[in-house]
Motif scaffolding. Sequence first.
Motif, short mmCIF file in Angstrom:
data_model
loop_
_atom_site.label_atom_id
_atom_site.label_comp_id
_atom_site.label_asym_id
_atom_site.label_seq_id
_atom_site.Cartn_x
_atom_site.Cartn_y
_atom_site.Cartn_z
N ARG A 15 0.82 -1.21 0.00
CA ARG A 15 0.00 0.00 0.00
C ARG A 15 0.86 1.26 0.00
NH1 ARG A 15 -5.18 -0.98 4.06
NH2 ARG A 15 -6.07 -2.76 2.92
N THR A 16 1.95 1.21 0.76
CA THR A 16 2.85 2.36 0.77
C THR A 16 3.42 2.60 -0.62
OG1 THR A 16 3.46 1.95 3.09
CG2 THR A 16 4.96 3.30 1.77
N ARG A 17 3.85 1.52 -1.27
CA ARG A 17 4.40 1.63 -2.62
C ARG A 17 3.38 2.23 -3.58
NH1 ARG A 17 7.44 -3.13 -5.97
NH2 ARG A 17 7.51 -2.08 -7.99
N ALA A 18 2.16 1.71 -3.56
CA ALA A 18 1.12 2.20 -4.47
C ALA A 18 0.80 3.66 -4.20
CB ALA A 18 -0.13 1.34 -4.34
N ALA A 19 0.71 4.03 -2.91
CA ALA A 19 0.38 5.40 -2.56
C ALA A 19 1.49 6.35 -2.97
CB ALA A 19 0.12 5.51 -1.06
N LEU A 20 2.74 5.94 -2.77
CA LEU A 20 3.87 6.78 -3.14
C LEU A 20 3.92 6.99 -4.65
CD1 LEU A 20 6.41 8.31 -2.25
CD2 LEU A 20 7.66 6.16 -2.38
N THR A 21 3.76 5.92 -5.39
CA THR A 21 3.78 6.03 -6.84
C THR A 21 2.69 6.97 -7.34
OG1 THR A 21 4.68 3.78 -7.04
CG2 THR A 21 3.61 4.71 -8.99
N LEU A 150 6.23 9.46 1.74
CA LEU A 150 4.82 9.84 1.70
C LEU A 150 4.58 11.13 2.46
CD1 LEU A 150 2.80 6.52 2.21
CD2 LEU A 150 3.10 7.82 0.11
N PHE A 151 5.21 11.24 3.63
CA PHE A 151 5.11 12.47 4.41
C PHE A 151 5.53 13.67 3.57
CE2 PHE A 151 7.12 15.74 6.91
CZ PHE A 151 6.30 15.93 8.01
N ALA A 174 -2.12 7.69 0.94
CA ALA A 174 -1.00 8.52 1.35
C ALA A 174 -1.41 9.43 2.51
CB ALA A 174 -0.50 9.36 0.17
N VAL A 175 -2.56 10.05 2.39
CA VAL A 175 -3.06 10.91 3.46
C VAL A 175 -3.27 10.11 4.74
CG1 VAL A 175 -5.00 12.36 4.22
CG2 VAL A 175 -4.11 12.58 1.90
#
Length: 265
Positions: A15-21, A150-151, A174-175
């Motif tokens: 999820r972190t990867r997808a949100a960052l991308t 993300l931050f 991300a939020v």
Amino acid sequence: MPPAARKARTYDPARTRAALTAQVGHVVGAARGLTEDRLTAPSGLPGWDVRVLVLHVARQVEAVARVVAAPAPAKADLDLATWVRSAACSGGPPADGTREAATEGADAAARLEEAAQGLAGVLDEAVAPERLVAVPPGAMRSTDFLVTRLFELVVHSDDLARATGVPVPLERQAVAAVVRLLADTLAVAVPGNSVEVRVPPYAAVQCVPGPRHTRGTPPNVVETDPLTWIRLATGRTSWAEALASAAVSASGERADLAPYLPLRG
């Protein structure tokens, strides 16, 4: 009795990867259309114009490839809450040649697009569960480092949108990660159980020393929306401003977070 130690929150690497991308893509899209007038306008951060801001964001994205390529440290000694409160996210003067590049009229959008392409090439390695990376001011898990990206992306996407009037979408995941990171950091920085801070739908934490409630609604409650919380925790808006605009509600004699915000070391 002191409050029990909080268990560190974990973030799902996929999820972190997808949100960052996705968030990098949103910023790239916004930066492409910036005119010279907008690039030279104030960013809202002291001493930064919009070009400096975009170049700074590019450097935050480039950092993933940089730290992954460097030798891995032997052990992690830096957690996310400590990183948040460090000078690494204090909003101070841009470093590492960012201002010099801006002064020379660097193509900020192109630099950001190149950074996004570089990010895509290293994400498989960056999400490896046991991977450690060396970052200022210590060493941390690579997956945690992606949360710090993300931050940076969420906070500066909001900065960019407010400075230019160009919408920069904020990826929901991300939020969510940034809201939780900042809420957890507050709970670590000001441990206690007398105030409950609610940022629906993403986070609720207890903090501030004092009497602990055991059932029902706690006597001291702070509630706000995700974007206001991010701005409060990072110093983009003040506690007084948020109260005056009714962007935050605070009930109870201890529900004053002004002494603890923004979050700093």
